[in-house]
Design a protein around this motif. Structure first.
Motif, PDB file in Angstrom:
ATOM      1  N   ALA A   1      26.339  74.144  59.653  1.00 58.36           N
ATOM      2  CA  ALA A   1      26.608  75.498  60.148  1.00 58.36           C
ATOM      3  C   ALA A   1      27.371  75.464  61.470  1.00 58.36           C
ATOM      4  O   ALA A   1      28.264  76.287  61.700  1.00 58.36           O
ATOM      5  CB  ALA A   1      25.302  76.269  60.289  1.00 58.36           C
ATOM      6  N   ALA A   2      27.037  74.529  62.337  1.00 56.43           N
ATOM      7  CA  ALA A   2      27.712  74.452  63.637  1.00 56.43           C
ATOM      8  C   ALA A   2      29.202  74.140  63.458  1.00 56.43           C
ATOM      9  O   ALA A   2      30.051  74.696  64.158  1.00 56.43           O
ATOM     10  CB  ALA A   2      27.054  73.383  64.504  1.00 56.43           C
ATOM     11  N   LEU A   3      29.527  73.286  62.503  1.00 52.89           N
ATOM     12  CA  LEU A   3      30.934  72.953  62.251  1.00 52.89           C
ATOM     13  C   LEU A   3      31.676  74.156  61.665  1.00 52.89           C
ATOM     14  O   LEU A   3      32.807  74.448  62.062  1.00 52.89           O
ATOM     15  CB  LEU A   3      31.039  71.760  61.304  1.00 52.89           C
ATOM     16  N   VAL A   4      31.038  74.865  60.750  1.00 53.26           N
ATOM     17  CA  VAL A   4      31.663  76.063  60.172  1.00 53.26           C
ATOM     18  C   VAL A   4      31.918  77.093  61.271  1.00 53.26           C
ATOM     19  O   VAL A   4      32.988  77.715  61.321  1.00 53.26           O
ATOM     20  CB  VAL A   4      30.794  76.655  59.040  1.00 53.26           C
ATOM     21  N   ALA A   5      30.946  77.262  62.161  1.00 53.03           N
ATOM     22  CA  ALA A   5      31.112  78.212  63.266  1.00 53.03           C
ATOM     23  C   ALA A   5      32.274  77.792  64.163  1.00 53.03           C
ATOM     24  O   ALA A   5      33.078  78.626  64.589  1.00 53.03           O
ATOM     25  CB  ALA A   5      29.814  78.298  64.077  1.00 53.03           C
ATOM     26  N   GLU A   6      32.380  76.500  64.434  1.00 55.12           N
ATOM     27  CA  GLU A   6      33.474  76.006  65.282  1.00 55.12           C
ATOM     28  C   GLU A   6      34.837  76.189  64.604  1.00 55.12           C
ATOM     29  O   GLU A   6      35.806  76.602  65.232  1.00 55.12           O
ATOM     30  CB  GLU A   6      33.248  74.519  65.575  1.00 55.12           C
ATOM     31  N   LEU A   7      34.905  75.915  63.309  1.00 53.62           N
ATOM     32  CA  LEU A   7      36.180  76.021  62.587  1.00 53.62           C
ATOM     33  C   LEU A   7      36.655  77.461  62.429  1.00 53.62           C
ATOM     34  O   LEU A   7      37.850  77.733  62.444  1.00 53.62           O
ATOM     35  CB  LEU A   7      36.062  75.379  61.202  1.00 53.62           C
ATOM     36  N   THR A   8      35.717  78.382  62.264  1.00 55.69           N
ATOM     37  CA  THR A   8      36.092  79.778  62.012  1.00 55.69           C
ATOM     38  C   THR A   8      36.054  80.657  63.254  1.00 55.69           C
ATOM     39  O   THR A   8      36.546  81.782  63.220  1.00 55.69           O
ATOM     40  CB  THR A   8      35.167  80.394  60.948  1.00 55.69           C
ATOM     41  N   GLY A   9      35.458  80.180  64.330  1.00 52.56           N
ATOM     42  CA  GLY A   9      35.407  80.960  65.564  1.00 52.56           C
ATOM     43  C   GLY A   9      34.358  82.052  65.554  1.00 52.56           C
ATOM     44  O   GLY A   9      34.524  83.083  66.212  1.00 52.56           O
ATOM     45  N   VAL A  10      33.278  81.864  64.808  1.00 54.37           N
ATOM     46  CA  VAL A  10      32.177  82.832  64.781  1.00 54.37           C
ATOM     47  C   VAL A  10      30.923  82.149  65.301  1.00 54.37           C
ATOM     48  O   VAL A  10      30.911  80.940  65.555  1.00 54.37           O
ATOM     49  CB  VAL A  10      31.939  83.380  63.346  1.00 54.37           C
ATOM     50  N   SER A  11      29.850  82.915  65.419  1.00 51.37           N
ATOM     51  CA  SER A  11      28.597  82.339  65.900  1.00 51.37           C
ATOM     52  C   SER A  11      27.876  81.616  64.759  1.00 51.37           C
ATOM     53  O   SER A  11      28.113  81.874  63.583  1.00 51.37           O
ATOM     54  CB  SER A  11      27.693  83.436  66.463  1.00 51.37           C
ATOM     55  N   VAL A  12      26.968  80.725  65.133  1.00 51.01           N
ATOM     56  CA  VAL A  12      26.168  80.004  64.147  1.00 51.01           C
ATOM     57  C   VAL A  12      25.280  80.990  63.382  1.00 51.01           C
ATOM     58  O   VAL A  12      25.044  80.829  62.180  1.00 51.01           O
ATOM     59  CB  VAL A  12      25.329  78.903  64.832  1.00 51.01           C
ATOM     60  N   LYS A  13      24.843  82.037  64.060  1.00 48.01           N
ATOM     61  CA  LYS A  13      24.008  83.058  63.412  1.00 48.01           C
ATOM     62  C   LYS A  13      24.769  83.725  62.259  1.00 48.01           C
ATOM     63  O   LYS A  13      24.212  83.962  61.182  1.00 48.01           O
ATOM     64  CB  LYS A  13      23.592  84.103  64.454  1.00 48.01           C
ATOM     65  N   THR A  14      26.042  83.995  62.463  1.00 48.15           N
ATOM     66  CA  THR A  14      26.860  84.589  61.404  1.00 48.15           C
ATOM     67  C   THR A  14      26.991  83.624  60.229  1.00 48.15           C
ATOM     68  O   THR A  14      26.925  84.037  59.064  1.00 48.15           O
ATOM     69  CB  THR A  14      28.263  84.941  61.937  1.00 48.15           C
ATOM     70  N   VAL A  15      27.119  82.346  60.516  1.00 42.10           N
ATOM     71  CA  VAL A  15      27.214  81.350  59.443  1.00 42.10           C
ATOM     72  C   VAL A  15      25.924  81.330  58.648  1.00 42.10           C
ATOM     73  O   VAL A  15      25.946  81.248  57.409  1.00 42.10           O
ATOM     74  CB  VAL A  15      27.549  79.949  60.013  1.00 42.10           C
ATOM     75  N   TYR A  16      24.778  81.433  59.313  1.00 43.23           N
ATOM     76  CA  TYR A  16      23.500  81.479  58.591  1.00 43.23           C
ATOM     77  C   TYR A  16      23.418  82.704  57.686  1.00 43.23           C
ATOM     78  O   TYR A  16      22.857  82.643  56.595  1.00 43.23           O
ATOM     79  CB  TYR A  16      22.316  81.441  59.563  1.00 43.23           C
ATOM     80  N   LYS A  17      24.010  83.807  58.119  1.00 42.82           N
ATOM     81  CA  LYS A  17      24.049  84.999  57.274  1.00 42.82           C
ATOM     82  C   LYS A  17      24.913  84.754  56.038  1.00 42.82           C
ATOM     83  O   LYS A  17      24.600  85.216  54.945  1.00 42.82           O
ATOM     84  CB  LYS A  17      24.571  86.203  58.061  1.00 42.82           C
ATOM     85  N   TRP A  18      26.007  84.005  56.205  1.00 44.99           N
ATOM     86  CA  TRP A  18      26.853  83.660  55.062  1.00 44.99           C
ATOM     87  C   TRP A  18      26.091  82.757  54.094  1.00 44.99           C
ATOM     88  O   TRP A  18      26.182  82.923  52.884  1.00 44.99           O
ATOM     89  CB  TRP A  18      28.125  82.949  55.508  1.00 44.99           C
ATOM     90  N   ILE A  19      25.356  81.795  54.656  1.00 50.69           N
ATOM     91  CA  ILE A  19      24.579  80.869  53.819  1.00 50.69           C
ATOM     92  C   ILE A  19      23.509  81.632  53.042  1.00 50.69           C
ATOM     93  O   ILE A  19      23.312  81.405  51.853  1.00 50.69           O
ATOM     94  CB  ILE A  19      23.951  79.749  54.676  1.00 50.69           C
ATOM     95  N   ALA A  20      22.846  82.564  53.712  1.00 52.51           N
ATOM     96  CA  ALA A  20      21.783  83.331  53.061  1.00 52.51           C
ATOM     97  C   ALA A  20      22.334  84.358  52.072  1.00 52.51           C
ATOM     98  O   ALA A  20      21.622  84.841  51.207  1.00 52.51           O
ATOM     99  CB  ALA A  20      20.936  84.043  54.119  1.00 52.51           C
ATOM    100  N   GLY A  21      23.612  84.699  52.218  1.00 49.61           N
ATOM    101  CA  GLY A  21      24.213  85.670  51.318  1.00 49.61           C
ATOM    102  C   GLY A  21      23.994  87.106  51.741  1.00 49.61           C
ATOM    103  O   GLY A  21      24.276  88.032  50.973  1.00 49.61           O
ATOM    104  N   THR A  22      23.511  87.331  52.955  1.00 51.88           N
ATOM    105  CA  THR A  22      23.263  88.697  53.417  1.00 51.88           C
ATOM    106  C   THR A  22      24.502  89.329  54.041  1.00 51.88           C
ATOM    107  O   THR A  22      24.541  90.540  54.231  1.00 51.88           O
ATOM    108  CB  THR A  22      22.120  88.714  54.456  1.00 51.88           C
ATOM    109  N   HIS A  23      25.470  88.510  54.377  1.00 56.16           N
ATOM    110  CA  HIS A  23      26.678  89.008  55.011  1.00 56.16           C
ATOM    111  C   HIS A  23      27.863  88.296  54.354  1.00 56.16           C
ATOM    112  O   HIS A  23      27.965  87.078  54.415  1.00 56.16           O
ATOM    113  CB  HIS A  23      26.620  88.692  56.515  1.00 56.16           C
ATOM    114  N   PRO A  24      28.793  89.028  53.725  1.00 63.00           N
ATOM    115  CA  PRO A  24      29.916  88.360  53.067  1.00 63.00           C
ATOM    116  C   PRO A  24      30.969  87.882  54.077  1.00 63.00           C
ATOM    117  O   PRO A  24      31.174  88.508  55.106  1.00 63.00           O
ATOM    118  CB  PRO A  24      30.492  89.438  52.151  1.00 63.00           C
TER     119      PRO A  24
END
Length: 158
Positions: free
Chosen positions: A31-54
């Motif tokens: 998740a930390a790498l995805v956040a770094e690559l996309t410029g979003v927070s790690v919390k947002t990446v966790y939402k993507w992983i959980a499927g609650t936020h597209p």
């Protein structure tokens, strides 16, 4: 039905990974790498992983480009940059940047060779035409060519 616990749950950044998939390309990214690559927070990446936020399409394209090495232009479809940094063609051929520079040199050199072959072909044709002209020309009336057997007989021994 069991009630959910009221304890706060902390996500361990290394425990959850984001599955990034595009055709035959699949990567599991922290998740930390995805956040770094996309410029979003790690919390947002966790939402993507959980499927609650597209994830929006632009962010997905950035992730495809930066994590999978896919090239965004339609003319480069099915091409990608692999883990070693080589450009990979749809047929499986792989190139490093210096090899691509060598290909452009070879292309230029091939063009020079083709120009030389064309020039030599023209010269060859001209020489053949000149030779045909000389061979077709009749001997002057005061010169009588000897047959080959007579020419060899007149040679001086020695």
């Amino acid at each position: 039905m069991k009630k959910p616990s009221k304890k706060s749950y902390r996500h361990d950044p290394d425990s959850k990974t984001y599955r990034l998939e595009y055709g035959p390309h699949v990567r599991f990214l922290p998740a930390a790498l995805v956040a770094e690559l996309t410029g979003v927070s790690v919390k947002t990446v966790y939402k993507w992983i959980a499927g609650t936020h597209p994830m929006d399409a632009r962010t997905r394209q950035v992730l495809y480009t930066r994590a999978l090495g896919l090239l965004p232009c339609p003319r480069w479809s099915d091409w990608h940059i692999d883990e070693t940094g080589r450009l990979t063609a749809p047929n499986g051929w792989r190139f490093y940047p210096d090899e691509l520079m060598g290909l452009s040199y070879l292309k230029q050199h091939n063009g020079d060779l083709q120009a030389t072959v064309a020039r030599l072909t023209v010269e060859n044709r001209q020489l053949r035409e000149a030779l045909d002209y000389v061979q077709d020309k009749r001997w002057p009336s005061n010169v009588i060519p000897l047959p080959l057997a007579q020419r060899q007989a007149h040679k001086k021994p020695g």
